[in-house]
Design an enzyme around this catalytic site. Structure first.
Site, mmCIF file in Angstrom:
data_model
loop_
_atom_site.group_PDB
_atom_site.id
_atom_site.type_symbol
_atom_site.label_atom_id
_atom_site.label_comp_id
_atom_site.label_asym_id
_atom_site.label_seq_id
_atom_site.Cartn_x
_atom_site.Cartn_y
_atom_site.Cartn_z
ATOM 1 N N CYS A 10 0.816 -1.209 0.000
ATOM 2 C CA CYS A 10 0.000 0.000 0.000
ATOM 3 C C CYS A 10 0.847 1.255 0.000
ATOM 4 O O CYS A 10 0.331 2.346 0.125
ATOM 5 C CB CYS A 10 -0.933 -0.006 1.204
ATOM 6 S SG CYS A 10 -0.082 -0.315 2.752
ATOM 7 N N ARG B 86 -8.415 0.622 13.436
ATOM 8 C CA ARG B 86 -7.714 0.358 12.169
ATOM 9 C C ARG B 86 -8.747 0.143 11.061
ATOM 10 O O ARG B 86 -9.473 -0.842 11.063
ATOM 11 C CB ARG B 86 -6.848 -0.900 12.324
ATOM 12 C CG ARG B 86 -5.913 -1.174 11.141
ATOM 13 C CD ARG B 86 -5.147 -2.472 11.368
ATOM 14 N NE ARG B 86 -4.024 -2.611 10.454
ATOM 15 C CZ ARG B 86 -2.817 -2.108 10.634
ATOM 16 N NH1 ARG B 86 -2.559 -1.395 11.712
ATOM 17 N NH2 ARG B 86 -1.848 -2.297 9.754
ATOM 18 N N ARG C 214 -9.555 -0.532 7.135
ATOM 19 C CA ARG C 214 -8.959 -1.107 5.933
ATOM 20 C C ARG C 214 -10.049 -1.372 4.904
ATOM 21 O O ARG C 214 -11.214 -1.583 5.256
ATOM 22 C CB ARG C 214 -8.247 -2.439 6.263
ATOM 23 C CG ARG C 214 -6.912 -2.265 7.008
ATOM 24 C CD ARG C 214 -5.891 -1.618 6.108
ATOM 25 N NE ARG C 214 -4.566 -1.490 6.653
ATOM 26 C CZ ARG C 214 -4.110 -0.417 7.296
ATOM 27 N NH1 ARG C 214 -4.912 0.602 7.511
ATOM 28 N NH2 ARG C 214 -2.863 -0.354 7.723
ATOM 29 N N GLU D 196 -6.741 -6.920 0.376
ATOM 30 C CA GLU D 196 -6.821 -5.977 1.509
ATOM 31 C C GLU D 196 -5.892 -4.818 1.232
ATOM 32 O O GLU D 196 -4.832 -4.988 0.638
ATOM 33 C CB GLU D 196 -6.426 -6.734 2.781
ATOM 34 C CG GLU D 196 -6.416 -5.921 4.055
ATOM 35 C CD GLU D 196 -5.045 -5.323 4.402
ATOM 36 O OE1 GLU D 196 -4.987 -4.592 5.403
ATOM 37 O OE2 GLU D 196 -4.050 -5.586 3.684
#
Length: 326
Positions: free
Chosen positions: A77, A162, A164, A117
């Site tokens: 990412c 978090r 995602r 992801e």
């Protein structure tokens, strides 16, 4: 088809967080690709039964990848995150093209399902063009795709804020219509479940008065149960939300990047690598290589996924595949 028969290949496997989530749901991991040597060491210790390919994905020919029911991957990412290069697919270092390397393998292997992801910022990156290109690419490969941004604290019962993006695709339209992302769950775990505020840990984790910035820490780190972060410009940020702020890979680059706490004995220390893995929902049985430097373990934790969130999505994927669309 039962989940024990559902085989899985993992790309950008890291230390195996996605693999753990899928294994919990009965998928059989048979192949993993990971270029980073230190992450591979940790992966191999925990997944001795999985064929581990150490090469750069660009060097992996599709003939060398086994045919599987599902391909999973948390593709890098750096090119998509706010903290990264903001270059997306035009990243001159080639990082932005790694998604297309994954697409090349998906195109050839045609698994029944895919699970990807990435960071939440992928949704907004380049005004949404990056995500559009990713989804269109997968659709062109014959997949019905859907995605959702999910927060670990809301979907994994893990006290970490978090967020995602999770992308799921199926070859079969009726199977894809059966699939649903899991619902939110109540957060019953607190920071006290993943961090030990009571027990003395090794001295290396404590901040003592011999550090020139100790007064800054002492004056700002004042509540037991809050999580603190050192910010640029010599400021300390208190996270009072009852969850750990998003763990970052940069924890591995310097002590001050690791979140800090005040212990019950009123000492200031940073989280241990084990506590960081706990905060990602890894089981206590997960092993660390004996001679692995903490900096590597912090980076590996920050780069990983929240295992219970992945596991809950994997369960829905399994149910959809087993339904065969009926």
């Amino acid at each position: 088809m039962h989940s024990a028969d559902l085989t899985c290949a993992s790309f950008f496997a890291g230390v195996g967080g996605i693999d753990l989530g899928f294994e919990e749901q009965g998928f059989k991991m048979i192949y993993a690709n990971e270029f980073d040597e230190k992450a591979r060491e940790t992966f191999a210790l925990n997944f001795p039964h999985v064929q581990l390919d150490p090469r750069d994905i660009r060097e992996v020919s599709t003939k060398e990848v086994p045919s599987v029911d599902i391909i999973v991957g948390g593709f890098p990412c750096q090119a998509f995150s706010i903290g990264g290069y903001r270059q997306g697919f035009h990243d001159e270092k080639g990082r932005g093209t790694l998604f297309f390397e994954l697409a090349r393998i998906i195109e050839k292997k045609q698994p029944r399902a895919i699970f990807l992801e990435n960071v939440k910022n992928l949704v907004r990156h380049d005004k949404g063009n990056t995500l559009r290109v990713i989804l269109k690419t997968l659709e062109d490969l014959g997949y019905y795709v859907t995605y959702q941004v999910m927060n670990a604290a809301e979907y994994g019962n893990i006290p970490q804020g978090r967020e995602r993006i999770y992308i799921v695709g199926f070859k079969d339209k009726s199977v894809s219509e059966y699939f649903q992302f899991p619902d939110k769950v109540e957060l019953t775990k607190s920071v006290f479940d993943v961090i030990d505020f009571k027990t003395q840990v090794e001295e290396q984790y404590y901040y003592r008065e011999d550090k020139h910035y100790y007064p800054l820490l002492r004056d700002n780190i004042v509540s037991i149960g809050s999580i603190y972060e050192y910010r640029r410009g010599n400021t300390i940020r208190e996270n009072k939300s009852g969850v750990v702020p998003t763990l970052l890979a940069s924890m591995g680059t310097g002590g001050n990047n690791v979140p800090m706490i005040l212990t019950e004995t009123k000492e200031i220390r940073k989280l241990t690598p084990r506590e960081c893995f706990n905060t990602q929902g890894f089981p206590h049985t997960y092993k660390f290589p004996e001679k692995m430097a903490n900096s590597n373990l912090y980076k590996q934790a920050g780069n990983s996924v929240v295992v219970p969130v992945v596991s809950r999505i994997a369960e829905q994927i399994r149910m959809a595949l087993e339904s065969d669309g009926t």
